[in-house]
Design a protein around this motif. Sequence first.
Motif, PDB file in Angstrom:
ATOM      1  N   GLN A   1       0.998  -1.069   0.266  1.00  0.00           N
ATOM      2  CA  GLN A   1      -0.214  -0.054  -0.303  1.00  0.00           C
ATOM      3  C   GLN A   1       0.921   1.395  -0.395  1.00  0.00           C
ATOM      4  O   GLN A   1       1.790   1.069   0.598  1.00  0.00           O
ATOM      5  N   PRO A   2       0.522   2.825  -0.853  1.00  0.00           N
ATOM      6  CA  PRO A   2       0.799   3.989  -0.573  1.00  0.00           C
ATOM      7  C   PRO A   2       1.777   4.087   0.841  1.00  0.00           C
ATOM      8  O   PRO A   2       0.404   3.676   2.531  1.00  0.00           O
ATOM      9  N   SER A   3       2.790   4.557   1.112  1.00  0.00           N
ATOM     10  CA  SER A   3       3.525   5.057   2.268  1.00  0.00           C
ATOM     11  C   SER A   3       2.496   6.259   2.923  1.00  0.00           C
ATOM     12  O   SER A   3       1.770   6.399   2.181  1.00  0.00           O
ATOM     13  N   ILE A   4       2.740   6.053   4.055  1.00  0.00           N
ATOM     14  CA  ILE A   4       1.345   6.817   4.643  1.00  0.00           C
ATOM     15  C   ILE A   4       1.254   8.696   4.018  1.00  0.00           C
ATOM     16  O   ILE A   4       1.021   9.241   4.110  1.00  0.00           O
ATOM     17  N   PRO A   5       2.215   9.611   4.106  1.00  0.00           N
ATOM     18  CA  PRO A   5       3.250  10.705   2.966  1.00  0.00           C
ATOM     19  C   PRO A   5       1.952  11.030   1.628  1.00  0.00           C
ATOM     20  O   PRO A   5       1.808  11.455   1.375  1.00  0.00           O
ATOM     21  N   GLN A   6       2.185   9.662   1.060  1.00  0.00           N
ATOM     22  CA  GLN A   6       2.032   9.157   0.056  1.00  0.00           C
ATOM     23  C   GLN A   6      -0.041   9.433  -0.128  1.00  0.00           C
ATOM     24  O   GLN A   6      -0.785   9.957  -0.660  1.00  0.00           O
ATOM     25  N   LYS A   7      -0.617   8.500   1.164  1.00  0.00           N
ATOM     26  CA  LYS A   7      -1.652   8.803   1.410  1.00  0.00           C
ATOM     27  C   LYS A   7      -2.583  10.265   1.750  1.00  0.00           C
ATOM     28  O   LYS A   7      -3.338  10.527   1.028  1.00  0.00           O
ATOM     29  N   PHE A   8      -1.152  11.131   1.933  1.00  0.00           N
ATOM     30  CA  PHE A   8      -1.326  12.299   2.719  1.00  0.00           C
ATOM     31  C   PHE A   8      -1.905  13.533   1.397  1.00  0.00           C
ATOM     32  O   PHE A   8      -1.681  14.152   0.843  1.00  0.00           O
ATOM     33  N   SER A   9      -0.616  12.957   0.071  1.00  0.00           N
ATOM     34  CA  SER A   9      -0.332  13.422  -0.620  1.00  0.00           C
ATOM     35  C   SER A   9      -1.974  13.279  -1.296  1.00  0.00           C
ATOM     36  O   SER A   9      -2.303  14.135  -2.373  1.00  0.00           O
ATOM     37  N   LEU A  10      -2.250  12.280  -1.924  1.00  0.00           N
ATOM     38  CA  LEU A  10      -3.863  11.638  -2.287  1.00  0.00           C
ATOM     39  C   LEU A  10      -4.938  12.248  -2.257  1.00  0.00           C
ATOM     40  O   LEU A  10      -5.515  13.148  -2.417  1.00  0.00           O
ATOM     41  N   GLY A  11      -4.653  12.412   0.239  1.00  0.00           N
ATOM     42  CA  GLY A  11      -5.862  13.666   0.154  1.00  0.00           C
ATOM     43  C   GLY A  11      -6.145  14.981  -0.086  1.00  0.00           C
ATOM     44  O   GLY A  11      -7.315  15.470  -0.526  1.00  0.00           O
ATOM     45  N   LEU A  12      -4.852  15.639  -0.546  1.00  0.00           N
ATOM     46  CA  LEU A  12      -5.095  17.129  -0.239  1.00  0.00           C
ATOM     47  C   LEU A  12      -4.923  17.251  -2.238  1.00  0.00           C
ATOM     48  O   LEU A  12      -6.171  18.253  -2.355  1.00  0.00           O
ATOM     49  N   LEU A  13      -4.873  16.423  -2.963  1.00  0.00           N
ATOM     50  CA  LEU A  13      -5.279  16.296  -4.168  1.00  0.00           C
ATOM     51  C   LEU A  13      -6.551  16.248  -4.538  1.00  0.00           C
ATOM     52  O   LEU A  13      -6.862  17.043  -5.622  1.00  0.00           O
ATOM     53  N   PHE A  14      -7.206  15.654  -3.556  1.00  0.00           N
ATOM     54  CA  PHE A  14      -8.614  15.203  -4.004  1.00  0.00           C
ATOM     55  C   PHE A  14      -8.760  16.151  -3.425  1.00  0.00           C
ATOM     56  O   PHE A  14     -10.287  16.685  -3.808  1.00  0.00           O
ATOM     57  N   ALA A  15      -8.958  17.050  -2.531  1.00  0.00           N
ATOM     58  CA  ALA A  15      -9.343  18.227  -1.728  1.00  0.00           C
ATOM     59  C   ALA A  15      -9.687  19.571  -2.268  1.00  0.00           C
ATOM     60  O   ALA A  15     -10.247  19.978  -3.020  1.00  0.00           O
ATOM     61  N   GLY A  16      -8.256  19.771  -3.792  1.00  0.00           N
ATOM     62  CA  GLY A  16      -8.053  20.622  -4.031  1.00  0.00           C
ATOM     63  C   GLY A  16      -9.292  20.474  -5.606  1.00  0.00           C
ATOM     64  O   GLY A  16      -9.469  21.417  -6.071  1.00  0.00           O
ATOM     65  N   LEU A  17      -9.361  19.062  -5.993  1.00  0.00           N
ATOM     66  CA  LEU A  17     -10.540  19.031  -7.269  1.00  0.00           C
ATOM     67  C   LEU A  17     -11.610  19.544  -6.101  1.00  0.00           C
ATOM     68  O   LEU A  17     -12.723  19.427  -7.506  1.00  0.00           O
ATOM     69  N   SER A  18     -11.949  19.542  -4.805  1.00  0.00           N
ATOM     70  CA  SER A  18     -13.031  19.221  -4.428  1.00  0.00           C
ATOM     71  C   SER A  18     -13.571  21.130  -4.826  1.00  0.00           C
ATOM     72  O   SER A  18     -14.660  21.144  -4.678  1.00  0.00           O
ATOM     73  N   PHE A  19     -12.759  21.749  -4.783  1.00  0.00           N
ATOM     74  CA  PHE A  19     -13.052  22.986  -4.584  1.00  0.00           C
ATOM     75  C   PHE A  19     -12.779  23.589  -6.614  1.00  0.00           C
ATOM     76  O   PHE A  19     -14.099  24.754  -6.937  1.00  0.00           O
ATOM     77  N   LEU A  20     -12.074  22.840  -6.939  1.00  0.00           N
ATOM     78  CA  LEU A  20     -12.287  23.090  -8.336  1.00  0.00           C
ATOM     79  C   LEU A  20     -13.096  22.364  -9.246  1.00  0.00           C
ATOM     80  O   LEU A  20     -14.515  23.448 -10.052  1.00  0.00           O
ATOM     81  N   VAL A  21     -14.347  21.348  -8.343  1.00  0.00           N
ATOM     82  CA  VAL A  21     -15.471  21.383  -9.654  1.00  0.00           C
ATOM     83  C   VAL A  21     -16.485  22.706  -8.771  1.00  0.00           C
ATOM     84  O   VAL A  21     -17.458  22.333  -9.618  1.00  0.00           O
ATOM     85  N   ILE A  22     -16.440  23.370  -7.592  1.00  0.00           N
ATOM     86  CA  ILE A  22     -17.911  23.662  -7.170  1.00  0.00           C
ATOM     87  C   ILE A  22     -17.535  25.290  -7.892  1.00  0.00           C
ATOM     88  O   ILE A  22     -18.392  26.271  -7.802  1.00  0.00           O
TER      89      ILE A  22
END
Length: 498
Positions: free
Chosen positions: A365-386
């Motif tokens: 599985q992805p490392s802890i920092p990599q999971k965090f980077s995925l979290g930030l990516l999706f958060a940013g996309l959620s604001f671009l969508v709105i």
Amino acid sequence: MSDHYTKHDIVNSVPQKGFFGHPKGLFTLFFTEFWERFSYYGMRAILVYYMYYELSQGGLGLDQTLALSIMSIYGSLVYMSGIIGGWLADRVFGTSKAVFYGGILIMLGHIALAIPGSLSMFFVSMVLIVLGTGLLKPNVSSIVGEVYAEKDERRDAGFSIFYMGINLGAFLSPLIVGKVGMDIDFHLGFAIAAVGMLFGLIVFIVTKKKNLGLAGTVIASPLSAAEKKNFIKIFISSAIALAAIVYFGIQYGFLTFDSFIATVGVLGILIPTIYFIVMYRSKKTSEVERSRILAYIPLFIASVMFWAIQEQGSTILAAYADTRTDLSFAGITISPAWFQSLNPLFIITLAPVFAWLWVRLGSRQPSIPQKFSLGLLFAGLSFLVILLPAYFGGSNTLVNPLWLVLSYLIVVLGELCLSPVGLSATTKLAPVAFSAQAMSLWFLSNAAAQAINAQLVKFYTPENEMMYFGLIGGASIVLSIVLYFASPTIQRFMKGVR
């Protein structure tokens, strides 16, 4: 630890099978937090509307922008108080008692809101709920970490199940409390929230002895007799000083909403900074633990960025649902409070999938920092969508509610990559002498985010919403990329923790 109990002793005292293949204590913690979150998120679903709705509508009649800032500060203080709750648990009465005392204060806070009154009752409830949540929330999560052995591969999955319990309560409460509060009476809605916390206390008291064993009862670093006397003196002096500051501040006009919001904003950044320094320099922290603290800092910063976006679901997006969204959809009239159920609904649906995925991948599985980077990516996309509805239709037309649904869905994907993983990582990376306090530090990332949001929300208007969502969403994506490439270095500083 006091009483000479080791982590191994605590784990052995907890029945290790009995709740979906997990320790039996997870049942107690799951349902205690379910009812606490039912009560908190039910209250929160209608609180911002209660603040800015006119007196004739049963509200307090505050300016909407001010109400959004107060809502952010409220959330910031709720999580900031966790540092006090964590310290009291580590040094004074243990995590189990902290959960119990916190639940009582939260219930009293919701009762204060349920009493038809004035702005003064609102602030009384604010103090009670802030202090109560500070005692309960970080410590119930810390006990979850105690029921698992350090290298137990079920740990991440266990936190995901626990996180699902949190969100099950958060899903149901806006539907019930939101409906009653918005359509019948705000105060009746707050009363339902108080009853929810009562149920949580009952579950905890009745089942903890059988299911939790020693978990939550051991004080990690108890105060000596001399330290206790000093603590009492400092507590009394601080309470008197704070009361004097509030009294004279209000009397002479230098304690205003704006100055209070600004002060909390500074504290939101200053307190975690100081706390990292204290933990790092403590004589009780080993060299390996110091390395892990350094690894934790970029994860903390990433968490602040994530929560700065996610928590705007109860402020900017709540107002967006109320004023910018077409609430007539598929032949029904939607309550704006119901949108607060979307985030936990998607987590309930997807949390088991993520829990299964991490177990299935195992060491791949992805490392802890990599999971965090995925979290930030999706958060940013959620604001671009709105921002897209304003791009396509302008800022003067009502928006299809499915845009909000999509935004909440995307940010949930990020939350499941970051939040339960962050809880688990905190229990792994925390110095032993700061175990409960480190969990409080994790929640301080949310406090810092909401303190920042109290200032950010002032810049939002329907006319500039494209720039508002675009700049914040874009910043999150850039930080995601930076964190991804820094992941190998951060992983080395974790000293074997994955």
